[in-house]
Each structure stands twice: as structure tokens, then as C-alpha cells.
Design an enzyme around this catalytic site. Structure first.
Site, short mmCIF file in Angstrom:
data_model
loop_
_atom_site.label_atom_id
_atom_site.label_comp_id
_atom_site.label_asym_id
_atom_site.label_seq_id
_atom_site.Cartn_x
_atom_site.Cartn_y
_atom_site.Cartn_z
N HIS A 224 0.45 -0.76 -0.24
CA HIS A 224 0.09 0.42 -0.35
C HIS A 224 0.84 1.21 0.15
O HIS A 224 1.74 0.73 0.55
CB HIS A 224 -0.71 0.19 1.22
CG HIS A 224 -1.77 -1.17 1.31
ND1 HIS A 224 -2.69 -1.04 0.18
CD2 HIS A 224 -2.15 -2.31 1.89
CE1 HIS A 224 -3.74 -2.72 0.62
NE2 HIS A 224 -2.61 -2.78 1.79
N ALA A 225 0.58 2.73 -0.48
CA ALA A 225 1.14 4.02 -0.33
C ALA A 225 2.18 3.74 -0.99
O ALA A 225 2.58 3.54 -2.23
CB ALA A 225 0.84 4.26 0.82
#
Length: 88
Positions: free
Chosen positions: A15-16
Site C-alpha cells: 500500500h502507499a
């Protein structure tokens, strides 16, 4: 075709920031690069939407699949980056 299993160690999963790092690295290669998670989910490692949409969490075992002219180098660098936590 080169296939190698690896465990996601990034606390955030894919994620991210770790996802962005993976995508930038994958896009440096001409080979087709996919991440296989589970038995029925294969995602394009060069697509932010695919990587983020897969919801791959810390501790998940995935398989990196590379196919193309630079598949050996691509597989080696991507697997190494995942093992190192994707610049965590």
C-alpha cells in the site's frame, strides 16, 4: 519465464509508498511482471491501480512472475526489494 515466491515484510503491505516503490522498479524493465497472490489473483506489477486494489498485506506470500527479455534481472531486483521491505 521466471517465478519466485517471496513474503511481503513491509508493515503497510503493498500500500502507499511500498506499492509506489514496487511499481517504479517494475517499470524499469521491458518484461511483463506480475504478482500472483492466492490461487486466483494475478495482478500487473506495473499498475498502481492493480497493486493497490489487490489489498496485499504484511505477511502475505506472493509469487513474482517475470517474462521477457530482461526477466532474470527484473525478477532478481524485484524479489530483493520486497525482501528488503521496499525501502521501508
Amino acid at each position: 519465464m521466471v517465478r519466485e515466491k517471496v513474503t511481503i515484510i513491509s508493515k503497510e503491505g503493498l500500500h502507499a509508498r511500498p506499492a509506489d516503490t514496487l511499481i517504479r522498479l517494475a517499470n524499469q524493465y521491458a518484461s511483463k511482471i506480475e504478482i500472483v497472490c492466492g490461487e486466483d489473483k494475478t495482478i500487473n506489477a506495473k499498475s498502481i491501480l492493480h497493486v493497490l486494489g489487490a489489498g496485499i498485506n504484511c505477511g502475505a506470500e506472493v509469487e513474482v512472475v517475470c517474462e521477457g527479455e530482461d526477466e532474470q534481472e527484473a525478477s532478481k531486483r524485484i524479489v530483493q526489494a520486497i525482501k528488503e521491505g521496499l525501502d521501508e
